[in-house]
Scaffold this active site. Sequence first.
Site, PDB file in Angstrom:
ATOM      1  N   ARG A 195      -8.726   1.652  -9.422  1.00 30.04           N
ATOM      2  CA  ARG A 195      -7.908   2.706  -8.507  1.00 30.04           C
ATOM      3  C   ARG A 195      -6.484   2.841  -9.148  1.00 30.04           C
ATOM      4  O   ARG A 195      -5.883   3.931  -9.684  1.00 30.04           O
ATOM      5  CB  ARG A 195      -7.850   2.652  -7.169  1.00 30.04           C
ATOM      6  CG  ARG A 195      -9.006   2.982  -6.529  1.00 30.04           C
ATOM      7  CD  ARG A 195      -8.999   2.398  -4.946  1.00 30.04           C
ATOM      8  NE  ARG A 195      -8.926   0.957  -5.125  1.00 30.04           N
ATOM      9  CZ  ARG A 195     -10.123   0.348  -5.542  1.00 30.04           C
ATOM     10  NH1 ARG A 195     -11.219   0.824  -5.742  1.00 30.04           N
ATOM     11  NH2 ARG A 195     -10.130  -1.105  -5.633  1.00 30.04           N
ATOM     12  N   THR A 196      -5.993   1.778  -9.263  1.00 30.24           N
ATOM     13  CA  THR A 196      -4.366   1.845  -9.794  1.00 30.24           C
ATOM     14  C   THR A 196      -4.271   2.371 -11.117  1.00 30.24           C
ATOM     15  O   THR A 196      -3.721   3.270 -11.543  1.00 30.24           O
ATOM     16  CB  THR A 196      -3.605   0.318  -9.879  1.00 30.24           C
ATOM     17  OG1 THR A 196      -4.208  -0.355  -8.491  1.00 30.24           O
ATOM     18  CG2 THR A 196      -2.218   0.346 -10.326  1.00 30.24           C
ATOM     19  N   ARG A 213       0.110  -3.687 -15.337  1.00 32.52           N
ATOM     20  CA  ARG A 213      -0.438  -4.694 -14.418  1.00 32.52           C
ATOM     21  C   ARG A 213      -0.653  -6.163 -15.285  1.00 32.52           C
ATOM     22  O   ARG A 213      -0.880  -5.703 -16.314  1.00 32.52           O
ATOM     23  CB  ARG A 213      -1.768  -4.334 -13.614  1.00 32.52           C
ATOM     24  CG  ARG A 213      -2.436  -5.464 -13.029  1.00 32.52           C
ATOM     25  CD  ARG A 213      -3.446  -5.145 -12.244  1.00 32.52           C
ATOM     26  NE  ARG A 213      -3.304  -4.199 -11.178  1.00 32.52           N
ATOM     27  CZ  ARG A 213      -4.130  -3.942 -10.323  1.00 32.52           C
ATOM     28  NH1 ARG A 213      -5.482  -4.314 -10.248  1.00 32.52           N
ATOM     29  NH2 ARG A 213      -3.861  -3.344  -9.050  1.00 32.52           N
TER      30      ARG A 213
END
Lengths: 340, 163
Positions: free
Chosen positions: A87-88, A137
């Site tokens: 999702r991110t 990330r």
Amino acid sequence: MSPLSKEDIDRMSSLSREDILEELKTKMLSAPPQSPFFGRDIISIKELSREEIITVLNHATALKQTPQPELLKNKVMASCFFEPSTRTRLSFETAMTRLGGGVMGFADAGVTSTKKKETLYDSMKIIGQYADVIAMRHPAEGAARRAAEATDKPILNGGDGANQHPTQTLLDLFTIQECQGTLEGLNIALIGDLKYGRTVHSLAQALIHFNPTLSFVAPESLQMPSYICEDLKKHNISYTFYERIEEVMAQADIIYMTRIQGERFPDKMEYERVKDVYVLTKDMLAPAKPTMRIMHPLPRVNELKEEIDPTPHAYYFEQAHNGLYVRQALLGLVLGALHA
Amino acid sequence: MTTFSHPTKDLRSFKVFTIEEGTVIDHIDAGQALNIIRVLDLAGNDTIVTVGLNLPSKKLGHKDLIKVEFRNLTPDEANKLAIFAPHSSINIIKNYEVADKFLVTVPKSIERLIVCPNPSCISNAEKMDTMFHVSNGGEHLKFTCHYCEKKFQHDDILEYKYS
């Protein structure tokens, strides 16, 4: 004021001191006021004030209502995901694309020079020379702050290990505001793994600005860490510990579920004992307020039964959708296309 | 059996002798003197250093004490030792007399000294300097890693990087 170009400097070098000052004054007065977000890194939710959080949410609301397909035309976002994300990463990349910008990057550190033992610092310094903004990330805690030291391009932290995930917190706040019409004074129950879940830590810290009543529902071994509770106490935020979901159902405005992660338990017998205690079923929703909404950062395993999906209480898919607008708002703000 | 009678004068000055010029670091929390010697690199040059461990103290119960000859500690150096011994006092000695005396101030942040105890912190994965923000949480100092944002007390810190 926009930076002076080489041509400006060459031309001004032939002017008198008074003329240079006059030209600089005119330039400064004609420049739009600098947004406090322009060029800024978004690394930790704790660095955003209440007003700044509200600014992001207001822009996200506007972007959800009125798309801006050319807002970031000719801008490039580097999408640097050193560990897996669904999702991110996809919502960051879609956010940039739907604002007219370009995206480059990777979704697996194995395809980068990290495999050749390049440091994060060097990687980010180089990537910063190609991109206007970096969404990242990384599994190491503090990686986003380290990356921000390597480049002057804004870093948007999409998760650094178990530490921070500020864009998730902002989309959680946006979703709460959207479904409840306010962020002020709500009764919010955080349920499941409250010890290791970075999502619930950051959300509890951000809610300090909005005077909530918090309920922490977890087995004793997975309760909210004391440093978060100390923070809440310092700001006079009311919170109570519970062991059963049923105890909070009638009063909650928001039920925020999280997954209990078996791999975190030092004692496997304890995991077996609690793993099915925090499973939300449709029957359990009977005493809930009609306006109560259920959120979950996803992915879910078995803590949230599919039978809940069609009920008016389910709001987790909208929550995941909202990530798009919040990330659009942040991209627009740090690139100076939106103003505080 | 032979017995010795003590002279009536105070023997304490003989236990840790007086110095002509230099610095006396007093009221060090017991057990921290050796850390201070390492952090200020006092053993790394020709200066004479005298150390007293576990001396009786009215204020602390027990204390350590360091006397460094012919070297005046700067306020910056003094503040660096404050993370080990926040109650210590610095006496600058000139001609056997105390020429200046001040208490250490706990610095707001400390760089390159503490190794982050969090194995998942980026500072343990890359060759880089560490930085900790120091806060005075009641009795004990607390150290927050600038990178991983985890908070620690002295007892949690397992390793220091001495220069």
